[in-house]
Scaffold this motif. Structure first.
Motif, PDB file in Angstrom:
ATOM      1  N   GLU A   1       4.642  -4.585  -4.077  1.00 32.26           N
ATOM      2  CA  GLU A   1       5.639  -5.338  -4.840  1.00 32.26           C
ATOM      3  C   GLU A   1       4.966  -6.431  -5.656  1.00 32.26           C
ATOM      4  OE1 GLU A   1       9.279  -8.523  -4.389  1.00 32.26           O
ATOM      5  OE2 GLU A   1       8.574  -7.531  -2.582  1.00 32.26           O
ATOM      6  N   ALA A   2       4.003  -7.130  -5.049  1.00 35.00           N
ATOM      7  CA  ALA A   2       3.294  -8.197  -5.764  1.00 35.00           C
ATOM      8  C   ALA A   2       2.587  -7.642  -7.000  1.00 35.00           C
ATOM      9  CB  ALA A   2       2.292  -8.876  -4.834  1.00 35.00           C
TER      10      ALA A   2
ATOM     11  N   GLN B   1       2.344  -7.080 -12.834  1.00 31.77           N
ATOM     12  CA  GLN B   1       2.288  -6.260 -14.040  1.00 31.77           C
ATOM     13  C   GLN B   1       3.457  -6.589 -14.969  1.00 31.77           C
ATOM     14  OE1 GLN B   1       0.723  -4.860 -16.321  1.00 31.77           O
ATOM     15  NE2 GLN B   1       0.258  -2.804 -15.626  1.00 31.77           N
ATOM     16  N   LEU B   2       4.654  -6.727 -14.419  1.00 30.64           N
ATOM     17  CA  LEU B   2       5.819  -7.096 -15.236  1.00 30.64           C
ATOM     18  C   LEU B   2       5.621  -8.458 -15.894  1.00 30.64           C
ATOM     19  CD1 LEU B   2       8.788  -5.931 -12.990  1.00 30.64           C
ATOM     20  CD2 LEU B   2       8.124  -4.985 -15.208  1.00 30.64           C
TER      21      LEU B   2
ATOM     22  N   GLY C   1      -6.223 -12.125  -1.889  1.00 27.18           N
ATOM     23  CA  GLY C   1      -6.796 -11.763  -0.600  1.00 27.18           C
ATOM     24  C   GLY C   1      -5.883 -12.114   0.551  1.00 27.18           C
ATOM     25  N   GLY C   2      -6.282 -11.684   1.723  1.00 25.95           N
ATOM     26  CA  GLY C   2      -5.508 -11.947   2.927  1.00 25.95           C
ATOM     27  C   GLY C   2      -4.323 -11.015   3.041  1.00 25.95           C
ATOM     28  N   ARG C   3      -3.384 -11.423   3.828  1.00 25.49           N
ATOM     29  CA  ARG C   3      -2.150 -10.657   3.999  1.00 25.49           C
ATOM     30  C   ARG C   3      -1.055 -11.379   3.227  1.00 25.49           C
ATOM     31  NH1 ARG C   3      -0.372  -6.505   7.049  1.00 25.49           N
ATOM     32  NH2 ARG C   3       1.832  -6.535   7.584  1.00 25.49           N
ATOM     33  N   LEU C   4      -0.389 -10.676   2.326  1.00 24.37           N
ATOM     34  CA  LEU C   4       0.637 -11.282   1.485  1.00 24.37           C
ATOM     35  C   LEU C   4       1.980 -11.306   2.199  1.00 24.37           C
ATOM     36  CD1 LEU C   4      -0.118  -9.731  -2.007  1.00 24.37           C
ATOM     37  CD2 LEU C   4      -0.804 -11.959  -1.130  1.00 24.37           C
TER      38      LEU C   4
ATOM     39  N   VAL D   1       4.611 -13.852  -3.587  1.00 21.47           N
ATOM     40  CA  VAL D   1       4.770 -13.119  -4.848  1.00 21.47           C
ATOM     41  C   VAL D   1       5.125 -14.051  -6.014  1.00 21.47           C
ATOM     42  CG1 VAL D   1       5.984 -11.243  -6.013  1.00 21.47           C
ATOM     43  CG2 VAL D   1       5.299 -10.975  -3.616  1.00 21.47           C
ATOM     44  N   PRO D   2       6.140 -14.919  -5.904  1.00 21.06           N
ATOM     45  CA  PRO D   2       6.428 -15.825  -7.026  1.00 21.06           C
ATOM     46  C   PRO D   2       5.263 -16.767  -7.348  1.00 21.06           C
ATOM     47  CG  PRO D   2       8.268 -15.785  -5.490  1.00 21.06           C
ATOM     48  CD  PRO D   2       7.143 -15.045  -4.841  1.00 21.06           C
TER      49      PRO D   2
END
Length: 123
Positions: A60-61, A66-67, A15-18, A23-24
């Motif tokens: 991107e996140a 997924q990766l 949630g929120g703004r990433l 991401v890591p």
């Protein structure tokens, strides 16, 4: 940021703004969830309904998650996907990589409301 019930499916709430720095951390949290759940090839549900103003950082996140899941023998599925996030996934070509929960369809577009001009059309 994350919820997990040992008896139920794995779920990560986003949630929120990433920011790029998130991401890591999200990938590390996914690794923790999968590690807690043990062996198996089930899906991890990403609840993205609380994402504020989805942007390419969010895309991107999701791609990185997924990766990460694939490397761990899992896959991710989305729940709570907004129209804006769907549009970004489609325009980035990731609608087939990061999928919504079964029974939900990723689609972008739709009809213009009565009296509105379609985008890109000027009088």
């Amino acid at each position: 940021m994350a919820d997990h019930d040992e008896r139920g499916p794995m779920e990560l709430t986003i949630g929120g703004r990433l920011a790029p720095a998130d991401v890591p951390r999200l990938c590390a949290r996914l690794c923790e969830l999968v590690g807690q759940a043990g062996p198996g090839g089930g899906a991890v549900t990403l609840d993205v309904g609380g994402l504020a103003e989805p942007d390419m950082v969010a895309v991107e996140a999701l791609a990185r998650l997924q990766l990460t899941a694939r490397r761990l023998g899992r896959r991710v599925q989305l729940r709570g996907t907004t129209r804006e996030l769907r549009a970004l996934l489609v325009s980035s070509g990731l609608e087939g990589v990061v999928r919504e929960c079964p029974g939900l369809r990723l689609e972008v577009g739709g009809e213009t409301e009565e009296g509105e001009e379609p985008r890109g059309v000027e009088e």
